[in-house]
Write a protein that holds these residues in place. Sequence first.
Motif, short mmCIF file in Angstrom:
data_model
loop_
_atom_site.label_atom_id
_atom_site.label_comp_id
_atom_site.label_asym_id
_atom_site.label_seq_id
_atom_site.Cartn_x
_atom_site.Cartn_y
_atom_site.Cartn_z
N CYS A 66 0.85 -1.18 0.00
CA CYS A 66 0.00 0.00 0.00
C CYS A 66 0.89 1.23 0.00
O CYS A 66 1.92 1.27 0.68
N MET A 67 0.48 2.24 -0.77
CA MET A 67 1.26 3.47 -0.86
C MET A 67 0.90 4.46 0.25
O MET A 67 1.66 5.36 0.55
N PHE A 68 -0.28 4.30 0.85
CA PHE A 68 -0.70 5.19 1.93
C PHE A 68 -0.10 4.71 3.26
O PHE A 68 0.22 3.53 3.42
N ARG A 69 0.00 5.64 4.18
CA ARG A 69 0.43 5.33 5.54
C ARG A 69 -0.58 5.96 6.50
O ARG A 69 -0.25 6.85 7.29
N CYS A 70 -1.80 5.47 6.42
CA CYS A 70 -2.89 6.07 7.19
C CYS A 70 -2.65 5.91 8.68
O CYS A 70 -2.28 4.83 9.15
N THR A 177 -2.99 10.38 5.38
CA THR A 177 -2.34 9.29 4.63
C THR A 177 -0.82 9.32 4.64
O THR A 177 -0.20 8.42 4.06
N GLY A 178 -0.22 10.31 5.27
CA GLY A 178 1.23 10.36 5.27
C GLY A 178 1.80 11.19 4.16
O GLY A 178 2.96 11.00 3.77
N GLY A 179 0.99 12.12 3.61
CA GLY A 179 1.53 13.10 2.68
C GLY A 179 1.09 13.00 1.24
O GLY A 179 1.53 13.81 0.42
N LEU A 180 0.22 12.06 0.89
CA LEU A 180 -0.15 11.89 -0.51
C LEU A 180 -1.40 12.68 -0.88
O LEU A 180 -2.33 12.81 -0.09
N SER A 181 -1.42 13.16 -2.11
CA SER A 181 -2.53 13.95 -2.63
C SER A 181 -3.75 13.08 -2.89
O SER A 181 -3.64 11.87 -3.14
N ASN A 182 -4.92 13.70 -2.82
CA ASN A 182 -6.15 12.97 -3.16
C ASN A 182 -6.65 13.30 -4.56
O ASN A 182 -7.73 12.86 -4.96
N GLU A 183 -5.88 14.06 -5.34
CA GLU A 183 -6.32 14.41 -6.69
C GLU A 183 -6.55 13.18 -7.56
O GLU A 183 -7.57 13.11 -8.28
#
Length: 277
Positions: A66-70, A177-183
């Motif tokens: 997973c790329m997110f770090r929620c 999420t640890g810095g990722l965009s939601n675009e």
Amino acid sequence: MAQAEAPVSLEAKSPFEMRVKLGETVPETDVRTALKTGDMGFLHSFTTGSAVDGPGLRLVAWTTACMFRCQFCHNPDTWTLANGIPVALDRAVSEIQRYANSLKLMHGGFTLSGGEPLMQDRFAARLLGATKKMGVHTALETNGYYGERLSDEEWADVDLVILDMKGFALEQHKRVTGGLSNEPVMEFARRLSALKRPMWLRYVLVPGLTDVDEEMKPLAEFAASLGVVERAEVLPFHQLGRYKWERLGLTYQLEDTEPPTQQSIDHATAIFAAAGL
């Protein structure tokens, strides 16, 4: 390509089981080939009898990576591809075939979750396509960040998309999420709307982090505007995955966070209902 598989059962009693280092001996060249072709995937486990991961009773396969770090993730052991069991595509298809008739009789189906399944997009597409051919209802639970990795034709093999929305405002999404965009997530949601693909929306309610009216109200309105969201699910935060953070040596920012009260759950639910969801 070598299809090295760890002698670990594919079935787990629950996704909260701790599983690590099950695929770390797979050669890097085989990993790259697997990601490119989908001939092999990396799975935490299969679990049976779920009544919350799509309509009816479900067989669920949990992928790793997973790329997110929620901050509220309850399965951080699924963040890393190498923690998953390397499973040949044919073996995964056979596992689903074992349950196919029962799933159809119970008006249930198969759900691919994670981790983030679209980090193994070729495996995900091929597994869901094979399941669809069995006449079994298919669902994919995703954070939507890599939605563009599947073609329109491949999305047609997915009867239901369960979209885990982490935040509506850009900064809130990054915070969670640890810095990722939601675009990319928002664009993916709009694409599913244009394709008329059925969706469920999921939102984890965390006191002090996501229980923010200014987040939930525009998110609910956005989801309603898509015209394909069949239901919204407010998931109360829990501490069932806390022990995994501790065992993995990860900093857990929500250590002292209590589950939301029933009043706050009802309030959040009312926000989404007011938007027509």
